[in-house]
Design a protein around this motif. Sequence first.
Motif, short mmCIF file in Angstrom:
data_model
loop_
_atom_site.label_atom_id
_atom_site.label_comp_id
_atom_site.label_asym_id
_atom_site.label_seq_id
_atom_site.Cartn_x
_atom_site.Cartn_y
_atom_site.Cartn_z
N LEU A 220 -23.81 8.97 5.14
CA LEU A 220 -22.47 9.34 4.71
C LEU A 220 -22.48 9.63 3.22
N PHE A 221 -21.74 10.66 2.81
CA PHE A 221 -21.63 11.04 1.41
C PHE A 221 -20.15 11.08 1.04
N LEU A 222 -19.82 10.47 -0.08
CA LEU A 222 -18.42 10.34 -0.47
C LEU A 222 -18.26 10.67 -1.94
N ALA A 223 -17.24 11.51 -2.26
CA ALA A 223 -16.96 11.87 -3.65
C ALA A 223 -15.46 11.76 -3.89
N GLY A 224 -14.86 12.80 -4.51
CA GLY A 224 -13.44 12.75 -4.85
C GLY A 224 -12.55 12.77 -3.62
N ASP A 225 -11.24 12.91 -3.85
CA ASP A 225 -10.28 12.92 -2.75
C ASP A 225 -10.64 13.98 -1.73
N LEU B 187 -24.57 4.87 2.83
CA LEU B 187 -23.43 5.56 2.23
C LEU B 187 -23.80 5.91 0.80
N CYS B 188 -23.85 7.20 0.49
CA CYS B 188 -24.17 7.67 -0.85
C CYS B 188 -22.86 8.15 -1.48
N TYR B 189 -22.53 7.62 -2.65
CA TYR B 189 -21.21 7.92 -3.20
C TYR B 189 -21.24 8.08 -4.72
N ASP B 190 -20.26 8.85 -5.19
CA ASP B 190 -20.05 9.04 -6.62
C ASP B 190 -19.28 7.84 -7.15
N SER B 191 -19.96 7.00 -7.91
CA SER B 191 -19.34 5.81 -8.46
C SER B 191 -18.69 6.15 -9.79
N VAL B 192 -17.39 5.92 -9.88
CA VAL B 192 -16.61 6.29 -11.06
C VAL B 192 -16.12 5.02 -11.75
N ARG B 193 -16.39 4.93 -13.04
CA ARG B 193 -16.01 3.74 -13.79
C ARG B 193 -15.30 4.15 -15.08
N ALA B 194 -14.16 3.52 -15.37
CA ALA B 194 -13.43 3.82 -16.59
C ALA B 194 -14.25 3.42 -17.81
N GLU B 195 -14.26 4.31 -18.83
CA GLU B 195 -15.01 4.03 -20.04
C GLU B 195 -14.27 3.03 -20.91
#
Length: 394
Positions: free
Chosen positions: A307-312, A333-341
């Motif tokens: 499974l691949f997951l990114a934005g909305d 599950l491969c996903y774009d991990s987004v973290r606030a700077e």
Amino acid sequence: MGSDWGNLLPDLLRSIAEKITSLADYLRFRAVCRPWLNACSPRPSHLPLQLPWLMLPYQSDGNNNSTRLFYDLSDSKIHKLDLPETRGVSICGSSHGWLVLQKGLVLSLLNPITHATIPLPPFTAPPRNMGIAPFDASDPEHFFENCEDDRYAIKPTDHVTVLKAILTSSPLDPSCKVFVLTSSNWQLAFCKIGDKCWTVIEFESITPWGADICDFTYIDGFVYTVNPFLTVTMYNLNNNPSRTLLGDGFDLIGFHLVQGVSGDILLIYNRPYVNGVVNETEYTVYKWRNPGEPNWIEVVDVGQNVLFLAGDYNALSLPSANLQLPGWGANCLCYDSVRAEQQNRQDSSALWYNHKIKLARLDDGTVTDISGDLGSFQVNECWQNSLWLTPSLL
């Protein structure tokens, strides 16, 4: 005397090219010189399904920069593609190697590798309908006889946002259909390549939360939608169009609908908070069960799929047997991990987020960083979200 590589026989060059399995290597091979380019097929059918590339966010408000960054999982590199076609447009979907572009009330398809483009019907063209009345219609059998012709028309002054778009196959296939989920007078619609207008499947519901579609997927002639309460509806688009309510679920926020093994319906849910703390890595996968059984059950095994997951609205489910996985195995599950700077910038009101790709194994829950830091990007209405693209020359 050195070898004259430019004078290799075309048959030999074709034989070598057909041994290449990486699309990036195939493009490099073609780029060596004109004779090598001429010997290679522009649409090679031997290339296997490629690991997706992650298109990183970019400013989409019409600035002059047309360079787009794609992270290639197969060789852990970022490719820089010049895509002037994406200036001043939004990308509302990625499917079968093509991007779905929206500019105002007009959609088009773009293959970012070949730069091929295909126009789609404008939303302002009077739509056809599938003959499925809205959920809230008081007289469904005679709905289309009694409703005004322009009730569901989209006017040139209307604002329509395409939330999700998927293709059933490469648009070079004459049977390809393009499905869109929109915020307009109709929610779900499709067209075939070459059509002059869209065909509406599901009209806008005026009942609060009654039939709102949060996500959808297409499986072998059937469209499955899910609403905020995880109620699944199946649309049969074959000979006699029909709609079947499959049952209720439970209340979640933030999920993606994809196809699993053997046509299963999978739902990927990100728990945004765990014990009151922002959560960035924990995902739960549910599978839809047949009527008479619990409708949604949590699973830790999706078979030989990744499974691949990114934005909305951007999720993929791909069979691992067709992928050249770099030692991962399936059931991941491969996903774009987004973290606030945390760092301060000159514009203190702007939100900046760091991106990296992580791999979660569903069976034991272990999470691995597989890309390292991919950079920081702003998040606002002028920035395009990240999405996965399966690169293809077809």
